[in-house]
Motif scaffolding. Structure first.
Motif, PDB file in Angstrom:
ATOM      1  N   GLY A 220     -42.028  26.952 -16.654  1.00 42.56           N
ATOM      2  CA  GLY A 220     -42.658  27.663 -17.907  1.00 42.56           C
ATOM      3  C   GLY A 220     -43.885  28.142 -17.388  1.00 42.56           C
ATOM      4  O   GLY A 220     -44.078  28.889 -16.691  1.00 42.56           O
ATOM      5  N   GLU A 221     -44.870  28.106 -18.445  1.00 41.88           N
ATOM      6  CA  GLU A 221     -46.110  28.884 -18.538  1.00 41.88           C
ATOM      7  C   GLU A 221     -47.224  27.917 -18.557  1.00 41.88           C
ATOM      8  O   GLU A 221     -47.125  26.777 -19.137  1.00 41.88           O
ATOM      9  CB  GLU A 221     -46.186  29.697 -19.554  1.00 41.88           C
ATOM     10  N   HIS A 222     -48.411  28.504 -18.000  1.00 43.39           N
ATOM     11  CA  HIS A 222     -49.676  27.349 -17.915  1.00 43.39           C
ATOM     12  C   HIS A 222     -50.624  28.655 -18.232  1.00 43.39           C
ATOM     13  O   HIS A 222     -50.745  29.580 -17.683  1.00 43.39           O
ATOM     14  CB  HIS A 222     -50.087  26.878 -16.531  1.00 43.39           C
ATOM     15  N   ARG A 223     -51.649  28.419 -19.072  1.00 48.49           N
ATOM     16  CA  ARG A 223     -52.739  29.312 -19.374  1.00 48.49           C
ATOM     17  C   ARG A 223     -53.946  28.844 -18.497  1.00 48.49           C
ATOM     18  O   ARG A 223     -54.336  27.782 -18.487  1.00 48.49           O
ATOM     19  CB  ARG A 223     -53.308  29.169 -20.927  1.00 48.49           C
ATOM     20  N   LEU A 224     -54.294  29.719 -17.733  1.00 45.51           N
ATOM     21  CA  LEU A 224     -55.510  29.787 -16.938  1.00 45.51           C
ATOM     22  C   LEU A 224     -56.722  30.549 -17.570  1.00 45.51           C
ATOM     23  O   LEU A 224     -56.513  31.702 -17.795  1.00 45.51           O
ATOM     24  CB  LEU A 224     -55.213  30.360 -15.483  1.00 45.51           C
ATOM     25  N   THR A 225     -58.071  29.937 -17.457  1.00 52.72           N
ATOM     26  CA  THR A 225     -58.986  30.539 -17.956  1.00 52.72           C
ATOM     27  C   THR A 225     -60.086  30.665 -16.634  1.00 52.72           C
ATOM     28  O   THR A 225     -59.937  29.973 -15.637  1.00 52.72           O
ATOM     29  CB  THR A 225     -59.747  29.950 -19.090  1.00 52.72           C
ATOM     30  N   ALA A 226     -61.362  31.236 -16.885  1.00 53.52           N
ATOM     31  CA  ALA A 226     -62.368  31.323 -16.046  1.00 53.52           C
ATOM     32  C   ALA A 226     -62.842  29.757 -15.599  1.00 53.52           C
ATOM     33  O   ALA A 226     -62.747  29.201 -16.486  1.00 53.52           O
ATOM     34  CB  ALA A 226     -63.566  32.173 -16.467  1.00 53.52           C
ATOM     35  N   GLY A 227     -62.596  29.456 -14.396  1.00 54.11           N
ATOM     36  CA  GLY A 227     -62.929  28.328 -14.033  1.00 54.11           C
ATOM     37  C   GLY A 227     -61.545  27.337 -13.567  1.00 54.11           C
ATOM     38  O   GLY A 227     -61.459  26.123 -13.069  1.00 54.11           O
ATOM     39  N   SER A 228     -60.321  27.979 -13.841  1.00 57.21           N
ATOM     40  CA  SER A 228     -59.028  27.148 -13.736  1.00 57.21           C
ATOM     41  C   SER A 228     -58.935  27.484 -12.226  1.00 57.21           C
ATOM     42  O   SER A 228     -58.713  28.591 -11.703  1.00 57.21           O
ATOM     43  CB  SER A 228     -58.029  27.660 -14.616  1.00 57.21           C
ATOM     44  N   SER A 229     -58.248  26.329 -11.631  1.00 55.09           N
ATOM     45  CA  SER A 229     -57.499  26.555 -10.268  1.00 55.09           C
ATOM     46  C   SER A 229     -55.884  25.910 -10.307  1.00 55.09           C
ATOM     47  O   SER A 229     -55.681  25.315 -11.310  1.00 55.09           O
ATOM     48  CB  SER A 229     -58.343  25.634  -9.243  1.00 55.09           C
ATOM     49  N   ALA A 230     -55.262  26.735  -9.512  1.00 61.65           N
ATOM     50  CA  ALA A 230     -53.792  26.165  -9.590  1.00 61.65           C
ATOM     51  C   ALA A 230     -53.615  26.002  -7.912  1.00 61.65           C
ATOM     52  O   ALA A 230     -53.942  26.747  -7.111  1.00 61.65           O
ATOM     53  CB  ALA A 230     -52.965  27.004 -10.259  1.00 61.65           C
ATOM     54  N   GLY A 231     -52.576  25.188  -7.585  1.00 61.44           N
ATOM     55  CA  GLY A 231     -52.282  25.074  -6.313  1.00 61.44           C
ATOM     56  C   GLY A 231     -50.606  25.200  -6.147  1.00 61.44           C
ATOM     57  O   GLY A 231     -49.929  24.676  -7.069  1.00 61.44           O
ATOM     58  N   PHE A 232     -50.214  25.712  -5.197  1.00 63.43           N
ATOM     59  CA  PHE A 232     -48.928  26.058  -4.749  1.00 63.43           C
ATOM     60  C   PHE A 232     -48.561  25.593  -3.241  1.00 63.43           C
ATOM     61  O   PHE A 232     -48.685  26.349  -2.300  1.00 63.43           O
ATOM     62  CB  PHE A 232     -48.469  27.445  -4.791  1.00 63.43           C
ATOM     63  N   PRO A 233     -48.045  24.340  -3.133  1.00 62.44           N
ATOM     64  CA  PRO A 233     -47.716  23.749  -1.865  1.00 62.44           C
ATOM     65  C   PRO A 233     -46.902  24.361  -1.093  1.00 62.44           C
ATOM     66  O   PRO A 233     -45.831  24.701  -1.905  1.00 62.44           O
ATOM     67  CB  PRO A 233     -47.539  22.292  -2.165  1.00 62.44           C
ATOM     68  N   ALA A 234     -46.878  24.396   0.176  1.00 64.99           N
ATOM     69  CA  ALA A 234     -46.056  24.872   0.879  1.00 64.99           C
ATOM     70  C   ALA A 234     -44.439  24.058   0.804  1.00 64.99           C
ATOM     71  O   ALA A 234     -44.712  22.987   0.665  1.00 64.99           O
ATOM     72  CB  ALA A 234     -46.275  24.863   2.176  1.00 64.99           C
ATOM     73  N   GLY A 235     -43.461  24.849   0.751  1.00 64.25           N
ATOM     74  CA  GLY A 235     -42.332  24.135   0.831  1.00 64.25           C
ATOM     75  C   GLY A 235     -41.784  23.609  -0.426  1.00 64.25           C
ATOM     76  O   GLY A 235     -40.540  23.075  -0.464  1.00 64.25           O
ATOM     77  N   VAL A 236     -42.642  23.954  -1.562  1.00 66.83           N
ATOM     78  CA  VAL A 236     -42.145  23.484  -2.854  1.00 66.83           C
ATOM     79  C   VAL A 236     -41.274  24.688  -3.493  1.00 66.83           C
ATOM     80  O   VAL A 236     -42.018  25.663  -3.877  1.00 66.83           O
ATOM     81  CB  VAL A 236     -43.283  22.911  -3.648  1.00 66.83           C
ATOM     82  N   ALA A 237     -40.045  24.557  -3.874  1.00 65.16           N
ATOM     83  CA  ALA A 237     -39.228  25.729  -4.239  1.00 65.16           C
ATOM     84  C   ALA A 237     -39.461  26.033  -5.861  1.00 65.16           C
ATOM     85  O   ALA A 237     -38.595  25.930  -6.475  1.00 65.16           O
ATOM     86  CB  ALA A 237     -37.966  25.542  -3.874  1.00 65.16           C
ATOM     87  N   ASN A 238     -40.807  26.015  -5.941  1.00 64.24           N
ATOM     88  CA  ASN A 238     -41.084  26.655  -7.446  1.00 64.24           C
ATOM     89  C   ASN A 238     -41.584  27.930  -7.537  1.00 64.24           C
ATOM     90  O   ASN A 238     -42.814  27.980  -7.320  1.00 64.24           O
ATOM     91  CB  ASN A 238     -41.894  25.271  -7.888  1.00 64.24           C
ATOM     92  N   ALA A 239     -40.809  28.685  -7.726  1.00 63.90           N
ATOM     93  CA  ALA A 239     -41.563  30.173  -7.767  1.00 63.90           C
ATOM     94  C   ALA A 239     -42.559  30.381  -8.802  1.00 63.90           C
ATOM     95  O   ALA A 239     -42.062  29.895 -10.008  1.00 63.90           O
ATOM     96  CB  ALA A 239     -40.205  31.236  -7.740  1.00 63.90           C
ATOM     97  N   HIS A 240     -43.574  31.262  -8.574  1.00 64.92           N
ATOM     98  CA  HIS A 240     -44.619  31.339  -9.207  1.00 64.92           C
ATOM     99  C   HIS A 240     -45.251  33.001  -9.347  1.00 64.92           C
ATOM    100  O   HIS A 240     -45.080  33.466  -8.321  1.00 64.92           O
ATOM    101  CB  HIS A 240     -45.794  30.387  -9.036  1.00 64.92           C
ATOM    102  N   HIS A 241     -45.576  33.111 -10.310  1.00 66.50           N
ATOM    103  CA  HIS A 241     -46.605  34.619 -10.259  1.00 66.50           C
ATOM    104  C   HIS A 241     -47.718  34.160 -11.745  1.00 66.50           C
ATOM    105  O   HIS A 241     -47.516  33.576 -12.366  1.00 66.50           O
ATOM    106  CB  HIS A 241     -45.838  35.722 -10.303  1.00 66.50           C
ATOM    107  N   LEU A 242     -48.690  35.250 -11.598  1.00 64.95           N
ATOM    108  CA  LEU A 242     -49.538  35.352 -12.377  1.00 64.95           C
ATOM    109  C   LEU A 242     -49.374  36.634 -13.507  1.00 64.95           C
ATOM    110  O   LEU A 242     -48.997  37.728 -12.689  1.00 64.95           O
ATOM    111  CB  LEU A 242     -51.049  35.226 -12.304  1.00 64.95           C
ATOM    112  N   VAL A 243     -49.525  36.590 -14.816  1.00 66.05           N
ATOM    113  CA  VAL A 243     -49.730  37.886 -15.324  1.00 66.05           C
ATOM    114  C   VAL A 243     -50.891  37.800 -16.320  1.00 66.05           C
ATOM    115  O   VAL A 243     -51.248  36.717 -16.848  1.00 66.05           O
ATOM    116  CB  VAL A 243     -48.375  38.036 -16.139  1.00 66.05           C
TER     117      VAL A 243
END
Lengths: 144, 144
Positions: free
Chosen positions: B87-110
């Motif tokens: 689904g979706e996560h809201r990121l604001t100034a000061g937010s971090s996110a991590g995408f570990p290698a090998g985790v088949a969870n495709a992602h992007h930002l819009v």
């Protein structure tokens, strides 16, 4: 696995005193330093990401350089002075600096302003290959 | 070697159009994307650090995941929506996110806001080991 998201306001910030060794060198440099870890809570293991706040007068570390691990810092707020073998650089919010592995140019940051300064520090993780050298102090080199 | 310092205001920001392939997929997603590289000018080679600004409506990338390289993003300004398999996560100034290698969870930002948003993206470099998969598109997997 759900993507992990963490806002800076929710990072667990640990005062230096709670991380320090009993025989720490120059403890007065670090009383105003607090640090939180971002990579591990986000599931990242190939590099470290730390959030660091230095109160006025506080230092990032003993002056040091890394044999095997690249290091990168990005200032989020405030002003810092970077000290290395070649003198001083002023860093402001939005400044980045890079410390390539194997370059024997020892460095650290100090907050000489009258307000707190906060930065992100990213470092690769190469356990077994890394040695950290501290040319100003009777400490190390530390193998990792 | 002198420590290299670079302020964000001095980073060479390259519009997507000047980086795109002629046969790019969903080009309308990327017209509002500009990107600059920080690691190389700072002498860092073990991981990449990119500064990215997304205009309203622009995307970071096709939705993807990395087999071998950890990825980390930190929002410097504005608001972004992270989309992944869950689904979706809201990121604001000061937010971090991590995408570990090998985790088949495709992602992007819009950027669904009405103002530009800027973030730092850090990724480890493991050429020869890396494969990037794009489950939504007729593209890849890309080996690096």
């Amino acid at each position: 696995m759900e993507t992990q998201v963490l806002h800076l306001s929710a990072v667990e910030m640990i005062p230096w005193r709670d991380r320090a060794r009993a025989d720490a060198i120059k403890p007065q440099w670090f009383e105003g330093q607090v640090e939180g870890r971002l990579a591990k809570p986000l599931g990242i293991t190939q590099f470290g990401v730390n959030l660091v706040t230095l109160a006025p007068g506080a230092y990032s570390a003993l002056r040091h350089w890394h044999a095997a691990e690249d290091e990168f810092v990005h200032v989020l707020a405030g002003e810092l002075t970077l000290i290395d073998d070649h003198g001083e650089h002023r860093l402001t919010a939005g400044s980045s600096a890079g410390f390539p592995a194997g370059v024997a140019n020892a460095h650290h940051l100090v907050n000489r302003s009258d307000a707190p300064a906060t930065y992100l520090a990213v470092g690769s993780r190469r356990p077994g290959a890394e040695t950290i050298s501290y040319p100003d102090d009777d400490f190390g080199p530390v193998r990792k």
